[in-house]
Design a protein around this motif. Sequence first.
Motif, mmCIF file in Angstrom:
data_model
loop_
_atom_site.group_PDB
_atom_site.id
_atom_site.type_symbol
_atom_site.label_atom_id
_atom_site.label_comp_id
_atom_site.label_asym_id
_atom_site.label_seq_id
_atom_site.Cartn_x
_atom_site.Cartn_y
_atom_site.Cartn_z
ATOM 1 N N ALA A 83 19.186 43.352 11.444
ATOM 2 C CA ALA A 83 19.805 43.618 10.149
ATOM 3 C C ALA A 83 21.059 42.762 10.018
ATOM 4 C CB ALA A 83 20.155 45.102 10.028
ATOM 5 N N GLY A 84 21.196 42.102 8.869
ATOM 6 C CA GLY A 84 22.333 41.220 8.650
ATOM 7 C C GLY A 84 22.013 39.760 8.846
ATOM 8 N N ASP A 85 20.894 39.457 9.507
ATOM 9 C CA ASP A 85 20.501 38.060 9.696
ATOM 10 C C ASP A 85 20.132 37.415 8.346
ATOM 11 O OD1 ASP A 85 20.896 38.273 12.359
ATOM 12 O OD2 ASP A 85 18.779 38.204 12.937
ATOM 13 N N ARG A 86 20.211 36.101 8.318
ATOM 14 C CA ARG A 86 19.774 35.348 7.146
ATOM 15 C C ARG A 86 18.546 34.524 7.511
ATOM 16 N NH1 ARG A 86 24.364 31.790 5.682
ATOM 17 N NH2 ARG A 86 25.161 32.259 7.763
ATOM 18 N N LEU A 87 17.552 34.554 6.612
ATOM 19 C CA LEU A 87 16.278 33.903 6.885
ATOM 20 C C LEU A 87 15.934 32.895 5.803
ATOM 21 C CD1 LEU A 87 14.192 37.111 7.734
ATOM 22 C CD2 LEU A 87 15.508 35.690 9.327
ATOM 23 N N SER A 88 15.070 31.976 6.177
ATOM 24 C CA SER A 88 14.481 31.040 5.222
ATOM 25 C C SER A 88 12.968 31.197 5.312
ATOM 26 C CB SER A 88 14.884 29.600 5.548
ATOM 27 O OG SER A 88 14.172 28.689 4.732
ATOM 28 N N VAL A 89 12.327 31.427 4.151
ATOM 29 C CA VAL A 89 10.869 31.619 4.104
ATOM 30 C C VAL A 89 10.265 30.537 3.211
ATOM 31 C CG1 VAL A 89 8.974 33.156 3.477
ATOM 32 C CG2 VAL A 89 11.076 34.108 4.470
ATOM 33 N N LEU A 108 4.365 24.213 -2.943
ATOM 34 C CA LEU A 108 5.375 24.610 -1.944
ATOM 35 C C LEU A 108 6.486 25.421 -2.613
ATOM 36 C CD1 LEU A 108 6.075 24.190 1.088
ATOM 37 C CD2 LEU A 108 7.573 22.332 0.328
ATOM 38 N N SER A 109 6.726 26.617 -2.104
ATOM 39 C CA SER A 109 7.805 27.470 -2.606
ATOM 40 C C SER A 109 8.712 27.856 -1.443
ATOM 41 C CB SER A 109 7.242 28.736 -3.255
ATOM 42 O OG SER A 109 6.405 28.408 -4.357
ATOM 43 N N GLN A 110 10.003 27.734 -1.647
ATOM 44 C CA GLN A 110 10.963 28.036 -0.574
ATOM 45 C C GLN A 110 11.925 29.121 -1.028
ATOM 46 O OE1 GLN A 110 12.823 24.646 1.144
ATOM 47 N NE2 GLN A 110 13.770 25.801 2.809
ATOM 48 N N LEU A 111 12.038 30.149 -0.198
ATOM 49 C CA LEU A 111 12.982 31.239 -0.428
ATOM 50 C C LEU A 111 14.049 31.143 0.663
ATOM 51 C CD1 LEU A 111 10.332 34.062 -1.033
ATOM 52 C CD2 LEU A 111 11.451 32.622 -2.749
ATOM 53 N N SER A 112 15.187 30.599 0.325
ATOM 54 C CA SER A 112 16.237 30.378 1.338
ATOM 55 C C SER A 112 17.319 31.445 1.254
ATOM 56 C CB SER A 112 16.857 28.987 1.155
ATOM 57 O OG SER A 112 17.411 28.872 -0.141
ATOM 58 N N GLU A 113 18.046 31.591 2.335
ATOM 59 C CA GLU A 113 19.175 32.522 2.408
ATOM 60 C C GLU A 113 18.761 33.958 2.071
ATOM 61 O OE1 GLU A 113 22.297 31.765 3.467
ATOM 62 O OE2 GLU A 113 21.591 29.745 3.870
ATOM 63 N N LEU A 114 17.636 34.395 2.611
ATOM 64 C CA LEU A 114 17.238 35.792 2.454
ATOM 65 C C LEU A 114 18.024 36.653 3.436
ATOM 66 C CD1 LEU A 114 13.344 35.598 2.107
ATOM 67 C CD2 LEU A 114 15.010 36.084 0.312
ATOM 68 N N GLN A 115 18.745 37.650 2.941
ATOM 69 C CA GLN A 115 19.564 38.512 3.792
ATOM 70 C C GLN A 115 18.760 39.741 4.199
ATOM 71 O OE1 GLN A 115 23.132 37.869 4.225
ATOM 72 N NE2 GLN A 115 23.102 39.410 5.843
ATOM 73 N N ILE A 158 6.052 29.810 6.627
ATOM 74 C CA ILE A 158 7.001 29.420 7.694
ATOM 75 C C ILE A 158 8.246 30.295 7.551
ATOM 76 C CG2 ILE A 158 8.446 27.583 8.640
ATOM 77 C CD1 ILE A 158 6.456 25.569 7.466
ATOM 78 N N VAL A 159 8.669 30.922 8.642
ATOM 79 C CA VAL A 159 9.878 31.766 8.649
ATOM 80 C C VAL A 159 10.857 31.190 9.664
ATOM 81 C CG1 VAL A 159 10.842 34.046 9.103
ATOM 82 C CG2 VAL A 159 8.624 33.838 7.963
ATOM 83 N N GLN A 160 12.075 30.984 9.229
ATOM 84 C CA GLN A 160 13.127 30.496 10.129
ATOM 85 C C GLN A 160 14.331 31.425 10.064
ATOM 86 O OE1 GLN A 160 13.408 26.508 8.344
ATOM 87 N NE2 GLN A 160 12.845 25.671 10.354
#
Length: 377
Positions: A83-89, A108-115, A158-160
């Motif tokens: 919890a609290g991490d930031r992800l890029s999907v 291609l769709s990018q969802l960045s800075e997911l909290q 892809i999840v980072q």
Amino acid sequence: MTVSNGARAAALILMVGAVAGCGLPRSGPNKAELFAGSVLREGDAFVVTVNSRVAQATAVTPALGFSSSFLSAGRIGSDTIAAGDRLSVTVYENVKDDPLLGNTGQRLSQLSELQVDGEGFIFIPYAGRIRAAGASPEELRTEIAKKLDPQTPDPQVIVQRIAGDGSTVTISGAAGAQGVYAIERPTRTLSSMIARAGGVSIDPETAIVRVTRNGHTGKVWLLDLYENPRLDIALRPGDSIVIEEDTRAFVAMGATGAQNRVPFETQNLSAIEALAIVGGLNTSLADPTGVFVLRNEPAEVANVVLGRNDLVGAQRMIYVLDLTQPTGMFEARDFIIRDGDTVYVTEAPYVQWQKAIGALTGATSAANSLASATGTN
């Protein structure tokens, strides 16, 4: 009447003895007075001459270390999401004309800075609210693809993990740089996290590392942490790491090079090292047969030293070191000083006689000067 030289000498000795007994200035009690405080002479302290057995029995040092709960904790996965991490999907769709997430023609769709929220979830359009905390990026990728698959055929996901802000520790005290630090691949252990914070700002010899986790605390010497890999514990989110300086000290008094409260400079400090720190013995005053260490000794140690088993509670102990003995320097080297000890060195017996003679000659000179001034000589 003629006075013989022998009579004059005897009179001088009597006068010096009288002056010496009149309370001349001195740095503290003499050997006889300290021995008079012995239990054997109805005093309240045990006077013990230091030998190899006594040095070994009193070599008690502070017990620092981590409990089994700290030592047995394995390293958390460097990719475990919290919890609290930031992800890029990133989602790649196998359709061209009407993609689910992107615009027409945009596969291609990018969802960045997911909290990751406080409950450990993230929200993905068309997939809904998905639990991310506790999963690895690969596990989360599989879950997102599963949720999207009924709506867009065979999506590639892809999840980072961009930042591990949800898995952090705090470092304070005498650290190189205090702050909140994320537990990441290079900083999953205590020593690596201390290095990440810039090391310590105090002498490593006297640095103590304290870790608090879930209300439990463990402490280790920094040098022991570096030397013993077993003490390099795995960190957990929420750990509090404090770098402290050793607060132990002893008091040096009497005929030493300096009289002061002296902090420890190393983990273990011997009597010979303690004397060296304060400048050794005062060569014009000290009696090397009268080096004393005064302390309140725990009953379990006092019983061993005295060969007894009936003592209860802390006992007043006076340990005696005679540096003139063949093994005296070795005993002083092996005898460990502890926090709160008083290291006292008595004056040599001749010093009081020297002071008495000085007082007499000073008084005689003053009387002669006064007689000369008044003309009565």
